[in-house]
Design a protein around this motif. Structure first.
Motif, short mmCIF file in Angstrom:
data_model
loop_
_atom_site.label_atom_id
_atom_site.label_comp_id
_atom_site.label_asym_id
_atom_site.label_seq_id
_atom_site.Cartn_x
_atom_site.Cartn_y
_atom_site.Cartn_z
N SER A 180 25.30 -7.93 -75.92
CA SER A 180 25.36 -7.97 -77.38
C SER A 180 24.41 -6.96 -78.03
O SER A 180 24.48 -6.73 -79.25
CB SER A 180 25.03 -9.37 -77.89
OG SER A 180 23.78 -9.82 -77.43
N ASP A 217 20.97 -16.90 -80.25
CA ASP A 217 21.80 -16.90 -79.04
C ASP A 217 20.97 -16.65 -77.79
O ASP A 217 21.29 -17.15 -76.71
CB ASP A 217 22.89 -15.84 -79.15
CG ASP A 217 23.90 -16.13 -80.25
OD1 ASP A 217 24.01 -17.31 -80.65
OD2 ASP A 217 24.57 -15.17 -80.70
N ILE A 229 21.32 -13.14 -83.24
CA ILE A 229 21.32 -12.82 -81.80
C ILE A 229 20.12 -13.47 -81.14
O ILE A 229 20.21 -13.99 -80.02
CB ILE A 229 21.30 -11.28 -81.59
CG1 ILE A 229 22.57 -10.65 -82.14
CG2 ILE A 229 21.14 -10.96 -80.10
CD1 ILE A 229 22.57 -9.13 -82.10
N ARG A 240 20.59 -9.82 -86.70
CA ARG A 240 19.77 -9.71 -85.49
C ARG A 240 19.06 -11.02 -85.18
O ARG A 240 18.89 -11.39 -84.02
CB ARG A 240 18.79 -8.56 -85.63
CG ARG A 240 19.46 -7.20 -85.72
CD ARG A 240 18.47 -6.07 -85.60
NE ARG A 240 19.11 -4.76 -85.65
CZ ARG A 240 18.51 -3.64 -85.34
NH1 ARG A 240 17.23 -3.64 -84.99
NH2 ARG A 240 19.16 -2.49 -85.40
#
Length: 343
Positions: A309, A205, A202, A199
């Motif tokens: 996502s 990102d 992410i 996580r």
């Protein structure tokens, strides 16, 4: 074991819209409702309403006074509708309605005090719906209800956050969306703290300047180091972890602010003397508010919020028990678990 049952299609009043639900998602609040831990201070008992407060669908019918929507419109809901007669509602704080749970006085929270979106049809007050642009699909729309919670938290700060240093504790859906929104609003640097590396990745990102795995590093030391030892301007506590409030206070600079967003499973202990001695403000928000879902939809429609996502699993409504199991055990790195109510 959770089972489904047949209910009549809701009848709608003159100010209501009948929504045919296409997509609904599970949230930690739904787990608490199922386990009867959510209404510790009183409220409707599980079984007296259909849960599900994060959902999107199409308009199936409109009430006599409704001209804001038409049959076939794609819409997403905002769960809270205040009584619109108490002092808090009249001041715009309808998520803190003084008549919370009192249906007789007009209060309603979809999926928490009245029927929600874990069903094919649900009646919504017209004021709780936002029309979806073509660029926003149903999966994204449902996640944007969570983004509305983050926007509400930024509203609570009462200031523009451009240039502010921010730490986010908890890389769940709320925390990950908080990273994106903080960057969109100009915060810098943005730090994400958590324990699940997948996580945290992410979060990178999504624009986090720094991610800290608190299993491996001292998060307080790392956050303060990123600001020259001063601490950050704002901490958003999104995890609900028992030690998180104390951690948040110690990450915050003097005269900074901590905003509590996550729900806690139990009472927590924190060194409030540290807050008092350093002039640190503690704020909290409950869900979305101040028209925040509409603003989240606008950002997503402009391509400035990304949610793909975060959606990891899909189940048909009749497999809701399996959906809960996947969500609560975080099986296969589950983040947002969706119910495909109507395709």
């Amino acid at each position: 074991m959770i089972t489904t049952r047949h209910l009549p299609v809701p009848e709608i009043g003159p100010d209501e819209v009948l929504v045919r639900v296409h997509r609904a998602s599970l949230c930690g609040t739904d787990v608490k409702i199922r386990s009867r831990h959510f209404f510790a201070d009183g409220g409707p008992a599980p079984g007296t309403f259909v849960p599900g407060h994060e959902y999107a669908g199409t308009v199936a019918a409109v009430g006599a006074s409704v001209d804001e929507f038409a049959v076939g419109d794609r819409v997403v809901t905002e769960a809270h509708r205040g009584c619109m007669r108490c002092a808090n509602c009249l001041a715009g704080a309808y998520t803190d309605c003084l008549n919370y749970g009192n249906r007789r006085k007009g209060h309603r929270t979809q999926g928490m005090t009245v029927n929600g979106g874990f069903a094919e049809y649900v009646a919504n007050h017209v004021s709780t719906l936002t029309k979806l642009p073509d660029a926003v699909d149903f999966d994204a729309a449902v996640v944007l209800t969570t983004a509305g919670t983050v926007i509400h938290a930024f509203d609570a700060l009462g200031t523009i956050i451009a240039g502010a240093s921010i730490a986010v504790i908890g890389p769940g859906p709320i925390g990950l969306l908080a990273v994106q929104l903080a960057r969109q609003l100009g915060a810098h640097p943005v730090t994400l703290v958590g324990t699940r590396q997948s996580r945290l990745d992410i979060g990178t990102d999504f624009g986090a300047d720094q991610v800290i795995n608190s299993r491996d590093d001292d998060a307080i030391t790392a956050v303060r180091a990123s600001t020259g030892g001063l601490g950050v301007d704002i901490v958003l506590e999104c995890s609900g972890a028992p030690t998180a409030v104390d951690d948040a206070l110690r990450m915050t600079k003097r005269s900074g602010t901590v905003v509590l967003i996550g729900f806690f499973q139990q009472p927590v202990t924190a060194d409030l003397n540290h807050a008092v001695m350093n002039g640190i403000s503690l704020l909290s928000v409950r869900g979305e508010g101040t028209g925040s879902v509409r603003r989240a939809v606008s950002l997503a429609g402009q391509g400035r919020l990304h949610t793909d996502s975060l959606v990891t699993h899909h189940f048909p409504l009749y497999e809701i028990s399996d959906a809960f199991e996947t969500y609560t055990t975080r099986s296969d790195n589950a983040i947002k678990v969706m119910l495909d109510v109507v395709e």
